[in-house]
Design a protein around this motif. Structure first.
Motif, PDB file in Angstrom:
ATOM      1  N   ALA A 722       0.840  -1.207   0.000  1.00 42.47           N
ATOM      2  CA  ALA A 722       0.000   0.000   0.000  1.00 42.47           C
ATOM      3  C   ALA A 722       0.875   1.256   0.000  1.00 42.47           C
ATOM      4  N   ALA A 723       1.963   1.203   0.769  1.00 41.57           N
ATOM      5  CA  ALA A 723       2.846   2.379   0.860  1.00 41.57           C
ATOM      6  C   ALA A 723       3.573   2.624  -0.464  1.00 41.57           C
ATOM      7  N   LEU A 724       4.018   1.555  -1.111  1.00 45.28           N
ATOM      8  CA  LEU A 724       4.655   1.692  -2.430  1.00 45.28           C
ATOM      9  C   LEU A 724       3.694   2.335  -3.405  1.00 45.28           C
ATOM     10  N   ASN A 725       2.503   1.783  -3.427  1.00 46.07           N
ATOM     11  CA  ASN A 725       1.483   2.285  -4.324  1.00 46.07           C
ATOM     12  C   ASN A 725       1.160   3.739  -4.006  1.00 46.07           C
ATOM     13  N   GLY A 726       1.089   4.040  -2.697  1.00 45.74           N
ATOM     14  CA  GLY A 726       0.793   5.400  -2.261  1.00 45.74           C
ATOM     15  C   GLY A 726       1.869   6.384  -2.698  1.00 45.74           C
ATOM     16  N   LEU A 727       3.111   5.967  -2.583  1.00 47.85           N
ATOM     17  CA  LEU A 727       4.221   6.865  -2.921  1.00 47.85           C
ATOM     18  C   LEU A 727       4.233   7.219  -4.419  1.00 47.85           C
ATOM     19  N   THR A 728       3.668   6.355  -5.246  1.00 52.40           N
ATOM     20  CA  THR A 728       3.613   6.685  -6.675  1.00 52.40           C
ATOM     21  C   THR A 728       2.698   7.879  -6.949  1.00 52.40           C
ATOM     22  N   LYS A 729       1.876   8.231  -5.986  1.00 55.51           N
ATOM     23  CA  LYS A 729       0.966   9.367  -6.183  1.00 55.51           C
ATOM     24  C   LYS A 729       1.654  10.700  -5.904  1.00 55.51           C
ATOM     25  N   GLY A 730       2.919  10.655  -5.538  1.00 53.15           N
ATOM     26  CA  GLY A 730       3.656  11.891  -5.239  1.00 53.15           C
ATOM     27  C   GLY A 730       4.306  12.477  -6.480  1.00 53.15           C
ATOM     28  N   THR A 731       5.496  13.021  -6.277  1.00 51.58           N
ATOM     29  CA  THR A 731       6.206  13.691  -7.373  1.00 51.58           C
ATOM     30  C   THR A 731       6.918  12.669  -8.259  1.00 51.58           C
ATOM     31  N   LYS A 732       7.505  13.164  -9.355  1.00 56.11           N
ATOM     32  CA  LYS A 732       8.312  12.299 -10.220  1.00 56.11           C
ATOM     33  C   LYS A 732       9.435  11.652  -9.425  1.00 56.11           C
ATOM     34  N   ASN A 733       9.979  12.460  -8.526  1.00 57.22           N
ATOM     35  CA  ASN A 733      11.048  11.980  -7.662  1.00 57.22           C
ATOM     36  C   ASN A 733      10.599  10.802  -6.795  1.00 57.22           C
ATOM     37  N   ASP A 734       9.343  10.902  -6.315  1.00 58.16           N
ATOM     38  CA  ASP A 734       8.802   9.812  -5.504  1.00 58.16           C
ATOM     39  C   ASP A 734       8.692   8.527  -6.326  1.00 58.16           C
ATOM     40  N   VAL A 735       8.273   8.691  -7.593  1.00 62.40           N
ATOM     41  CA  VAL A 735       8.141   7.508  -8.455  1.00 62.40           C
ATOM     42  C   VAL A 735       9.509   6.852  -8.663  1.00 62.40           C
ATOM     43  N   VAL A 736      10.542   7.705  -8.825  1.00 64.03           N
ATOM     44  CA  VAL A 736      11.903   7.159  -8.957  1.00 64.03           C
ATOM     45  C   VAL A 736      12.262   6.352  -7.711  1.00 64.03           C
ATOM     46  N   LYS A 737      11.891   6.897  -6.542  1.00 64.21           N
ATOM     47  CA  LYS A 737      12.151   6.184  -5.284  1.00 64.21           C
ATOM     48  C   LYS A 737      11.416   4.844  -5.250  1.00 64.21           C
ATOM     49  N   VAL A 738      10.159   4.899  -5.694  1.00 68.05           N
ATOM     50  CA  VAL A 738       9.346   3.668  -5.687  1.00 68.05           C
ATOM     51  C   VAL A 738      10.030   2.600  -6.532  1.00 68.05           C
ATOM     52  N   LEU A 739      10.495   2.982  -7.711  1.00 68.45           N
ATOM     53  CA  LEU A 739      11.112   1.993  -8.602  1.00 68.45           C
ATOM     54  C   LEU A 739      12.388   1.427  -7.970  1.00 68.45           C
ATOM     55  N   LYS A 740      13.074   2.255  -7.212  1.00 68.42           N
ATOM     56  CA  LYS A 740      14.279   1.781  -6.531  1.00 68.42           C
ATOM     57  C   LYS A 740      13.913   0.804  -5.409  1.00 68.42           C
ATOM     58  N   PHE A 741      12.913   1.198  -4.617  1.00 69.82           N
ATOM     59  CA  PHE A 741      12.435   0.285  -3.568  1.00 69.82           C
ATOM     60  C   PHE A 741      11.975  -1.041  -4.193  1.00 69.82           C
ATOM     61  N   ALA A 742      11.234  -0.916  -5.296  1.00 69.93           N
ATOM     62  CA  ALA A 742      10.667  -2.104  -5.953  1.00 69.93           C
ATOM     63  C   ALA A 742      11.784  -3.068  -6.341  1.00 69.93           C
ATOM     64  N   LYS A 743      12.841  -2.505  -6.907  1.00 66.46           N
ATOM     65  CA  LYS A 743      13.988  -3.323  -7.318  1.00 66.46           C
ATOM     66  C   LYS A 743      14.521  -4.128  -6.121  1.00 66.46           C
ATOM     67  N   ASP A 744      14.674  -3.429  -4.972  1.00 64.50           N
ATOM     68  CA  ASP A 744      15.188  -4.103  -3.774  1.00 64.50           C
ATOM     69  C   ASP A 744      14.218  -5.169  -3.259  1.00 64.50           C
ATOM     70  N   LEU A 745      12.917  -4.924  -3.476  1.00 63.98           N
ATOM     71  CA  LEU A 745      11.910  -5.839  -2.917  1.00 63.98           C
ATOM     72  C   LEU A 745      11.647  -7.042  -3.818  1.00 63.98           C
ATOM     73  N   GLU A 746      12.224  -7.023  -5.025  1.00 69.92           N
ATOM     74  CA  GLU A 746      11.965  -8.124  -5.972  1.00 69.92           C
ATOM     75  C   GLU A 746      12.308  -9.490  -5.372  1.00 69.92           C
ATOM     76  N   LYS A 747      13.320  -9.504  -4.498  1.00 69.65           N
ATOM     77  CA  LYS A 747      13.774 -10.796  -3.960  1.00 69.65           C
ATOM     78  C   LYS A 747      12.879 -11.306  -2.826  1.00 69.65           C
ATOM     79  N   GLU A 748      11.990 -10.463  -2.301  1.00 70.87           N
ATOM     80  CA  GLU A 748      11.132 -10.889  -1.194  1.00 70.87           C
ATOM     81  C   GLU A 748      10.205 -12.021  -1.642  1.00 70.87           C
ATOM     82  N   ARG A 749      10.005 -12.947  -0.711  1.00 73.05           N
ATOM     83  CA  ARG A 749       9.170 -14.079  -1.064  1.00 73.05           C
ATOM     84  C   ARG A 749       7.738 -13.797  -0.627  1.00 73.05           C
ATOM     85  N   SER A 750       7.036 -13.054  -1.430  1.00 70.44           N
ATOM     86  CA  SER A 750       5.649 -12.737  -1.106  1.00 70.44           C
ATOM     87  C   SER A 750       4.850 -12.652  -2.392  1.00 70.44           C
TER      88      SER A 750
END
Ligand SMILES: [Zn+2]
Length: 888
Positions: A722-750
């Protein structure tokens, strides 16, 4: 069996199926109208016309199977040809004529190759022309007090079985080889079976009807590296000279052929036990893929407590030798209650961290409860399926009520009721005990499950707990190891309670639809008259007899009145003193029906604080929060602190009613809930609400901090998503952050998080993300309901890629259509058709461009466009071929 169809229905994805059903119902109605008209015409007609009278047939009726032969014992010896997805089998069946003497034995045996049928070493004559029934001529005529034994050597060829299936069970091949040649490195090769409804006869010859039962032994020969699982007790493992091993499983208590099972694979086995009151230790093993071994206890660990609880509640001990559970891939349903050897789809694979958000206890309880209702006492025909499924569905309530509290149980029950209302609106209404179904698989619908569970709940409240559970005990004991129909259940309750219950069974089990009540009240000095009208269409629904409790709240006191609503118009008058504060009809909140009750909003506010049930508070919050007065606003704030998480979650959705001047206060509330509510659903709703409503102006900075903290620190994947999705509603900079977080979270087993990442990449990613997305969607890492959203988002992203990329990743679509499993199969055809439609538009557009260029004399540029068209057409051809195969 635990079906998976409701979610599909609620997503509206089975629209085509729903349409078919609707049509069927309409056809039936018009047939009936026609025949009644014709009867009238015929009576007035001339002799000449009379001679043309059409034949009128009795209504379609699905009886229980006529029992010619009593199947007594089944012994199987099997081994596998993995390369061909086939099984060698020897079936030794002991039978006797049921009543009438006979010299023939007719068995269900689907898509097999029959080598021989022998009795005491001598060949018997048999016919197997249609690859469906094996008709054996016995050596003489046998009478019912004689037993005989036949030995059948055969090969099971499940891939040659023409597929049927249903919305609940998406295939009926009976025997499934998953990745048998080991071609897919991501998947463990394994074998499993699925018998219900009548697919066991794909892997062994039997009388594949629910009104048969047989004891069982099975010898499974495998390479030594494999584990095996079947029904009954594990007796022995014998090493063979050729290096293989033969496992011997034996069940001395009889059960129905559809409950037979086998699973084979390099499973890890986690061992647990349950000790019966008499001291007998029952082994409980959890069969999982090795990488899931460390999570098996967390997934299945409540099982001993469930067996103990249900045994006590029913007063009937768990009867079977053991209770093992196995998780398989590409399963065709949700789960299946094979006696003592339950199969689950891979959606139950959840890490300990995933289990914070949700667990599958309800499904584990459902399959377990079948070991009383379904396996010990079995519906005699598919028309009586609610005798299995209504109980299994209701067990989920019983378990929730005991271990998660009445509020939680009522909340889930309400969702179950909604499932029935929604799906029957689409698929049509029918009697619970549905003798005129068109296909037995249609029985596995929201009537048998959702509505059935609610009917049992009403019956329990009508009879009281003592009589209800005493009745169930009697029903189980009187009918153990016997097929039953609905009247057996009624008779057991009638005998225990000493009361005729025909009226209840008639209106709920043997009729269609549900009550619709219109409720109003007139208040005079010291008296209130409550009017309850039944407004359901009496052409298709009964006029119900509904014993209800009415609560009258006045002057800070409550009085409860028992009434019976049994007319279309009902009037009840009650005295009260002082000020009337609220009227609650159906105080126990058990009635399955649609209510309209108009009452003052102030009454709802009173209801929130004074009526005890979840549904009282839920309705109170919904309607009371509309009150403009301060009490309405205070209600929302108080509900934020309700003991039950769903009420708190619902209260969040009402915060916008508080007005802009309360913004700071609301923000503080949401902040607190987002960071410290004990329930992750509530935290994630608070996070989403913050992102939607407060990620701006003076709150922007603080909201960003809350979202980022949640992504980095919250233990719940739901909240992180929910927080990742929420952060995409911010600035372009926030979206860049989201994509970075997403990359790190790819390995999570969920599974849920991976599905969320696919959603994020669909909206904000680029071609560099397709590798992860393709892996996630094909590896089985995204499972269960998550797979539905995952596939749809993946397809939409895939479509937006250029044709070269689409060709390169076409294998993903192919893999999904080969190995998708039940959830993927529910949406893939639609996703593929959408891809084809989009491609059609691309081709039309290119065609138009090329024509325009040609007519403008720009043939060079036109040739370039035509080259593109060729590429697109090649892709389209491939896609169409795949669609043909999937729908084929
Ligand atoms: Zn079930």
């Amino acid at each position: 069996m635990k079906r998976i169809f409701t979610v599909v229905v609620s997503l509206g994805l089975l629209a085509s199926c729903g349409t078919t059903k609707e049509k069927k119902t309409q056809d039936k109605v018009s047939e009936q109208t026609e025949s009644s008209t014709e009867t009238n015409v015929a009576s007035d007609a001339s002799d000449e016309e009379n001679s043309k009278i059409e034949i009128i047939e009795r209504p379609h009726y699905n009886p229980s199977a006529t029992i010619l032969t009593d199947l007594k014992h089944t012994k199987l010896e099997v081994d596998f040809m993995w390369e061909k997805s086939q099984m060698n089998g020897v079936a030794t069946l002991t039978c006797s004529p049921y009543f009438y003497s006979t010299d023939s034995l007719i068995l269900d045996a689907k898509a097999m190759q029959i080598h021989s049928v022998k009795m005491e070493g001598k060949d018997l004559n048999f016919k197997y022309n249609d690859a469906n029934f094996l008709r054996i001529k016995l050596d003489k005529e046998y009478s019912r007090d004689e037993e005989y034994t036949v030995v059948i050597e055969y090969i099971a060829k499940p891939e040659e079985k023409l597929e049927g299936g249903s919305s609940a069970i998406s295939s009926d091949k009976g025997l499934y080889f998953i990745n048998p040649k080991g071609e897919n490195e991501m998947q463990m090769p394994h074998i499993w079976t699925q018998g219900e409804t009548e697919a066991s006869s794909v892997w062994f010859p039997t009388i594949d009807r629910p009104n048969q039962n047989t004891t069982q032994e099975i010898f499974i020969t495998v390479e030594d590296k494999y584990k095996t699982l079947s029904n009954g007790k594990f007796i022995s493992a014998t090493k063979n000279a050729d290096g293989t091993r033969t496992d011997y499983w034996k069940q001395d208590l009889p059960h129905v052929p559809y409950l037979f099972m086998m699973a084979v694979g390099e499973f890890a086995v986690v061992k647990d036990t349950y000790t019966k009151p008499d001291g007998t230790v029952i082994p409980l093993h959890y069969y999982v893929e090795p990488e899931w071994e460390e999570h098996a206890q967390a997934i299945f660990g409540e099982t001993p407590r469930m067996i103990e609880y249900f045994s006590e509640l029913l007063g009937v001990d768990y009867k079977w030798d053991k209770y093992h559970q196995v998780v398989v891939r590409e399963y065709v349903s949700g789960a299946m209650e094979n006696t003592g050897a339950v199969v689950f789809g891979d959606f139950v694979y959840q890490t300990k961290r995933e289990l914070i958000d949700d667990n599958n206890h309800a499904i584990i309880a459902h399959e377990l409860f079948h070991h009383w209702f379904g396996n010990l006492v079995t519906c005699e025909s598919w028309a009586n399926l609610p005798l299995n499924e209504a109980f299994a569905n209701y067990s989920q309530y019983l378990w929730d009520e005991e271990f998660s509290g009445r509020d939680h149980a009522d909340y889930v029950a309400e969702k179950e009721a909604d499932g029935y209302f929604q799906s029957s609106k689409q698929m049509g209404y029918h009697d619970m005990i549905w003798f005129d179904y068109e296909d037995k698989e249609d029985m596995f619908d929201a009537h048998s499950y959702n509505k059935g569970g609610r009917i049992l709940h009403m019956l329990r409240y009508y009879l009281g707990d003592d009589a209800f559970f005493e009745g169930l005990k009697k029903y189980l004991n009187d009918n153990a190891f016997q097929p039953v129909e609905i009247h057996h259940l009624r008779l057991a309750f009638e005998e225990v309670a000493g009361e005729d219950l025909n009226w209840f069974f008639e209106q709920w089990f043997l009729s269609a639809y549900h009550p619709k009540l219109n409720i109003s009240q007139e208040v005079a000095e010291g008296k209130v008259t409550v009017n309850i009208n039944q407004t359901q269409d009496l052409e298709k629904a009964p006029l119900y007899k509904l014993p209800l409790k009415i609560g009258v709240y006045a002057n800070g006191e409550k009085a409860s009145y028992d009434v019976v609503v049994d007319k279309n118009i009902n009037t009840f008058t009650f005295d009260f003193e002082g000020e009337l504060e609220n009227i609650v009809v159906d105080e126990d909140r058990t009635l399955l029906g649609v209510f309209t009750h108009k009452k003052p909003r102030e009454w709802y506010v009173h209801q929130y604080y004074n009526a005890p049930r979840y549904k009282d508070r839920e309705k109170a919050l919904t309607y009371g929060s509309r009150l403009q007065a301060p009490a309405g606003k205070q209600l929302i704030l108080d509900a934020l602190e309700d003991d039950f998480w769903y009420i708190r979650q619902l209260a969040i959705s009402k915060l916008n009613k508080l007005g802009a001047d309360k913004n700071q206060e609301v923000f503080e509330y949401l902040n607190t809930m987002a960071t410290s509510d004990e329930n992750s659903q509530v935290r994630s709703t608070a996070i989403s609400t913050l992102a939607n409503d407060f990620f701006k102006a003076e709150f922007e900075g603080n909201t960003r901090t809350i979202l980022i903290d949640a992504i980095e620190k919250d233990s719940s994947y739901l909240v992180v998503s929910a927080a990742l999705n929420g952060l995409t509603k911010g600035t372009k900079n926030d979206v860049v952050k989201v994509l970075k977080f997403a990359k790190d979270l790819e390995k999570e087993r969920s599974s849920a998080l991976k599905a969320q990442l696919i959603g994020i990449y669909k909206n904000f990613g680029d071609v560099s993300n397709i590798e992860f997305m393709s892996d996630a969607i094909t590896s089985g890492d995204i499972s269960g309901y998550d797979a539905i959203g995952g596939v749809l988002n993946y397809a939409s992203f895939y479509q937006s890629q250029d044709v070269k990329t689409r060709m390169e990743y076409f294998y993903v679509l192919e893999r999904l259509s080969n190995n998708g499993g039940a959830y993927v199969n529910a949406v893939l055809p639609m996703a593929l058709v959408n891809l084809a439609r989009a491609e059609e538009a691309i081709l039309e557009d290119l065609e138009k461009q090329s024509q325009e260029l040609e007519s403008a004399g720009k043939s060079g540029e036109a040739t370039v466009i035509q080259g593109k068209m060729d590429q697109e057409q090649k892709y389209m051809d491939k896609l169409m071929l795949l669609i043909e195969n999937v729908s084929g």
